[in-house]
Enzyme design. Structure first.
Site, PDB file in Angstrom:
ATOM      1  N   CYS A 149      -5.719  -3.248   2.873  1.00 12.16           N
ATOM      2  CA  CYS A 149      -5.539  -2.347   4.278  1.00 12.16           C
ATOM      3  C   CYS A 149      -6.211  -3.315   4.970  1.00 12.16           C
ATOM      4  O   CYS A 149      -6.992  -4.524   5.533  1.00 12.16           O
ATOM      5  CB  CYS A 149      -5.150  -1.332   4.378  1.00 12.16           C
ATOM      6  SG  CYS A 149      -4.253  -0.649   6.317  1.00 12.16           S
ATOM      7  N   LYS A 196     -10.028   1.455  -3.245  1.00 16.07           N
ATOM      8  CA  LYS A 196     -10.754   0.928  -2.044  1.00 16.07           C
ATOM      9  C   LYS A 196     -11.816   1.310  -1.760  1.00 16.07           C
ATOM     10  O   LYS A 196     -12.042   2.530  -1.801  1.00 16.07           O
ATOM     11  CB  LYS A 196      -9.342   1.280  -1.032  1.00 16.07           C
ATOM     12  CG  LYS A 196      -9.763   0.802   0.949  1.00 16.07           C
ATOM     13  CD  LYS A 196      -8.447   1.443   1.796  1.00 16.07           C
ATOM     14  CE  LYS A 196      -9.276   1.120   3.382  1.00 16.07           C
ATOM     15  NZ  LYS A 196      -7.950   1.231   4.132  1.00 16.07           N
ATOM     16  N   GLU A 231       1.144  -1.329  -0.200  1.00 17.76           N
ATOM     17  CA  GLU A 231       0.035  -0.584   0.199  1.00 17.76           C
ATOM     18  C   GLU A 231       0.751   1.832  -0.091  1.00 17.76           C
ATOM     19  O   GLU A 231       2.015   1.145   0.635  1.00 17.76           O
ATOM     20  CB  GLU A 231      -0.589  -0.507   1.466  1.00 17.76           C
ATOM     21  CG  GLU A 231      -1.400   0.946   1.635  1.00 17.76           C
ATOM     22  CD  GLU A 231      -2.700   1.277   2.700  1.00 17.76           C
ATOM     23  OE1 GLU A 231      -3.165   1.652   2.591  1.00 17.76           O
ATOM     24  OE2 GLU A 231      -2.123   0.556   3.506  1.00 17.76           O
TER      25      GLU A 231
END
Length: 493
Positions: free
Chosen positions: A368, A316, A260
């Site tokens: 994440c 995301k 990330e």
């Protein structure tokens, strides 16, 4: 013994200690056998209580659980958020106190089914419904679920059958059975308790099968310091580090994955360098990396992109409150400065984004925090034959937070019977097999490249097909059964 446990102070302390004990079931301690013990203690603490006492003891259990298992948020707030020690402590305490409120719900639900002949299954149903509520309310915080500790326990085969909530349900049911057997000396209750743990041993953990050739992968871990990452020097270090590690060990891999925000810059700035790296790889290799994107509207996206023969992107979809966006920003805008969020205007991607593709792999992506949401990952796995998650757990330093995060990622692999590739900035970077076990992992807190192979998997687990709703329906029926029976018992007296 029973009279001692009924004393308010003793039962309150028991609830607090039960919550703290639960933390030992998770990584890095992995004493999963304590899960039923903690639930037994909580069940005992909720006996013969009124509504106010049930809420209080539920909250105390939550304080014990999150105070011991999630206090790592202090590291993020203090060490990396430029927040002074006293204020960081206050914010951490407020976070723990707020999260503990969620445990009041299962305690309250159980209170209305307690003292019935079905209060044992009602307790387990209330707990599972409470976890589900916590994963949804206010965008959710599905951390420290009971079932997350059981990747390697006898209950592991329940994960692909009904997901983490089914495992949590069985752990809570086990604890209530144990407590009821001890309190009432009905030793025959140990027989169904044993069955709960023996029957899963006969169930399969694998519902999917390999379908396709092995794909060689390289997961690159830069171990860059978070505090200087976004400075000009930090950007240069990131370029040199990831280029050097990739050239050194990743040239022969079919797929190279960076974590990330591996490069602390926007996609437009990073693309010339990324294309240069891609050109150094074999012609049919694919480079994937986390990157920040900015669109014409000024909105930012925390994204993962693929370069090569099959370019693609994933943005995301489930953002972290107070980390990637600020709820009620007009009212709470001052908190941006406290938490030092460099980009407060981060948007959410859609829930129907297609998998990224490389060498026969259709990779369902979770960035994440997304990996801790069982049904979100399940949706990705439906159209994917492998999973990938990228993360930057540098925010949590040397705390136990990243190890818990890794354990939950392992459970997602087990629930869906998919290989899972996890690339992080400083660990844990790992390749997880479809049974949830670590196939390979890189050392933490040092630059590294993890090389390995994975295979696409064909077939869906029952959990991937149906999601969590069958388990939650079962939990609701268990709770309602106890509640209805209690009402009937009261009406007959």
């Amino acid at each position: 013994m029973a009279s001692l446990l009924q004393r308010r102070g003793v039962s309150s302390l028991l609830a607090l200690l039960a919550g703290a004990l639960t933390t030992l079931t998770f990584a890095p301690f992995n004493v999963w056998g304590l899960g039923p013990v903690a639930m037994a203690a909580f069940y005992v603490a909720l006996q013969h209580v009124n509504v106010r006492q049930a809420l209080w003891r539920g909250w105390l259990f939550g304080v014990g659980l999150f105070g011991s298992g999630a206090s790592w948020v202090y590291v993020s707030i203090h060490d990396f958020g430029n927040t002074g020690g006293p204020l960081a402590i206050v914010l951490t305490v407020l976070f723990i106190a707020a999260m503990a409120l969620f445990v009041m719900l299962p305690a309250l639900l159980y209170r209305f089914a307690a003292s019935s002949r079905l209060d044992v299954p009602a307790f387990a149903g209330a707990w599972a419904l409470g976890e589900a509520f916590r994963s949804w309310a206010f965008t959710g915080f599905p951390w420290l679920f009971l079932g997350s500790a059981h990747v390697s326990s006898p209950l592991a085969s329940l994960a692909p059958l009904g997901g983490v909530y089914l495992v949590s349900l069985v752990v809570a049911l086990s604890g209530a059975l144990l407590a009821r057997a001890l309190l009432s000396r009905r030793w025959w209750l140990l027989a169904p308790l044993a069955a709960l743990w023996l029957i899963p041993l006969a169930l399969p953990t694998q519902w999917a099968r390999p379908a396709g050739d092995e794909v060689s992968v390289s997961l690159v871990q830069g171990d860059l310091p978070q505090l200087s990452k976004w400075t000009p020097d930090g950007q240069r270090d990131a370029i040199n580090t990831y280029f050097g590690l990739t050239r050194q060990q990743g040239l022969d891999s079919d797929l190279v994955i960076w974590p990330e925000t591996a490069l602390p810059m926007l996609e437009q700035q990073a693309m010339p360098f990324l294309q240069r790296v891609q050109s150094t790889l074999p012609a049919d290799s694919t480079l994937m990396t986390g990157i920040m994107q900015r669109v014409q509207t000024g909105m930012f996206y925390n994204s993962m992109i693929a370069l090569g023969d099959t370019p693609g992107q994933y943005r995301k979809a489930h953002l972290v409150p107070f980390g990637e966006y600020l709820p009620l920003e007009p009212l709470l805008g001052g908190l941006l400065k406290i938490f030092n969020i460099p980009m407060g205007n981060i948007g959410a991607g859609g829930n129907d984004q297609p998998p990224l593709q490389a060498h026969g792999l259709r990779l369902g992506v979770a960035i994440c925090y997304e990996i801790v949401y069982p049904d979100l990952v399940r949706q990705r796995a439906e159209s994917a034959n492998a999973l990938v998650t990228i993360s930057n757990d540098t925010w949590f330093g040397h705390s136990i937070g990243p190890l818990q995060h890794m354990q939950m990622a392992q459970l997602r692999a087990l629930e869906n019977n998919r290989y899972l590739l996890r690339a992080t900035n400083n660990g844990m970077t790992a390749i997880v097999a479809p049974d949830g076990q670590l196939q390979a992992r890189a050392p933490r807190f040092e630059p590294a490249v993890l090389n390995g192979t994975v295979r696409p998997m064909e077939g869906l687990t029952p959990f991937t097909r149906t999601g969590s709703w069958p388990t939650l329906l079962l939990a609701l029926l268990m709770l309602l059964g106890g509640g209805i029976l209690r009402v009937k018992q009261r009406n007959t007296h």
